[in-house]
Design a protein around this motif. Structure first.
Motif, PDB file in Angstrom:
ATOM      1  N   CYS A 152       0.843  -1.194   0.000  1.00  0.00           N
ATOM      2  CA  CYS A 152       0.000   0.000   0.000  1.00  0.00           C
ATOM      3  C   CYS A 152       0.882   1.248   0.000  1.00  0.00           C
ATOM      4  N   CYS A 155       0.133   2.808   4.093  1.00  0.00           N
ATOM      5  CA  CYS A 155       0.635   2.133   5.298  1.00  0.00           C
ATOM      6  C   CYS A 155       1.791   1.187   4.985  1.00  0.00           C
ATOM      7  N   HIS A 174      -4.759   0.929   0.142  1.00  0.00           N
ATOM      8  CA  HIS A 174      -6.000   0.522   0.789  1.00  0.00           C
ATOM      9  C   HIS A 174      -6.948   1.714   0.730  1.00  0.00           C
ATOM     10  N   CYS A 177      -6.561   3.735   3.842  1.00  0.00           N
ATOM     11  CA  CYS A 177      -5.319   4.500   3.956  1.00  0.00           C
ATOM     12  C   CYS A 177      -5.384   5.735   3.083  1.00  0.00           C
TER      13      CYS A 177
END
Ligand code: ZN
Ligand code: ZN
Ligand code: ZN
Ligand code: ZN
Ligand code: ZN
Ligand code: ZN
Ligand code: ZN
Length: 270
Positions: A152, A155, A174, A177
């Protein structure tokens, strides 16, 4: 009665009222060994439907002596346990040793001991139904995603094939995120679809705005999309952030959030 040799009282065997010398008696009436075909005068082994001298009943592979009650059979021939396992049991792909009856599991088309089928990284036991494979090696889900799944952009944690993802600046994120840093997600509208579908040569599935499109080169497409986004979501002349919610107003030839188009003096919306 057979060879005419003279018998002594302690040197004959009787059968049906007639005396025989020992040799003839055994030749005529004793069971014959299935290996050497000689008569079996003393203890015979009855195994595999045949008679054997105790000294002729041997492992077919290594010729070690076998016991009547303790041997393994394959194609009518006796084997010791070691050779039987070695020759006729599948070898474990992990440790290379034979796998006993009923203990075999099959994974990646190969036989394993259950305790030998483990994750290549953390050595945790794996289930043949749920493990992940990469380049012929088994991995647990966690290690597989750590090693091989895209990370990602927010993160830096793996994005698994089960996760939803959005593309932001050429990287997968994500959705959560992405929301955390408040970057506008490129929303695919009927207007942007032709752009995406133009680039369809080698079909690579990519996610944009949570919808899958075949895209050959996301990098060359992103400027087009940025452009599109700028046109669709122009920066507000007041706060300089994109107007994404559709509540655009145009005033003095420029786009504004309604709440940003305020009177300079009293700051009341106009
Ligand atoms: Zn005789
Ligand atoms: Zn024999
Ligand atoms: Zn043997
Ligand atoms: Zn093994
Ligand atoms: Zn693991
Ligand atoms: Zn993330
Ligand atoms: Zn604004």
């Amino acid at each position: 009665v057979e060879c005419g040799k003279i018998l002594t009282v302690d040197n004959f065997i009787e059968r049906l009222g007639s005396p025989y010398c020992k040799e003839d008696y055994h030749r005529l009436f004793s069971p014959k060994c299935c290996v050497c075909t000689e008569p079996i005068k003393d203890k015979a082994i009855n195994a595999l439907g045949k008679m054997w001298h105790t000294y002729c009943f041997k492992c077919t592979a290594c010729a070690c002596p076998l016991e009547e009650k303790n041997f393994y059979e394959k194609n009518g021939m006796p084997y010791c346990e070691k050779d039987y396992m070695n020759l006729f049991h599948p070898k474990c792909t992990g440790c290379g040793l034979p796998i006993a009856e009923g203990r075999q599991i099959t994974a990646m088309g190969k036989p394993w001991h259950p305790e030998c089928f483990v994750c290549t990284i953390c050595v945790k036991p794996l289930q043949p139904e749920t493990f992940k494979e990469h380049a012929g090696k088994p991995y647990c889900e966690d290690d597989y995603h750590k090693l091989f799944s895209p990370k990602c952009g927010g993160c830096q944690q793996p994005i698994t094939d089960k996760d939803e993802k959005v593309m932001v600046r050429g990287k997968p994120w994500h959705p959560g995120c992405n929301a955390a840093i408040n970057e506008p997600v490129i929303t695919v509208t009927p207007a942007v679809e032709p752009l995406l579908q133009k680039a369809t040569r080698p079909k690579v599935e990519t996610d944009i705005g949570r919808k899958s499109y075949p895209i050959d080169d996301l990098d060359s497409l992103l400027p087009l999309l940025d452009d599109f986004v700028k046109k669709s979501y122009p920066d507000c002349s007041g706060c300089k952030t994109p107007i994404t919610d559709g509540n655009k107003i145009t005033a003095m030839g420029k786009p504004w959030h309604p709440q940003c188009f305020t009177c300079d003096k009293c700051v009341r919306p106009l």
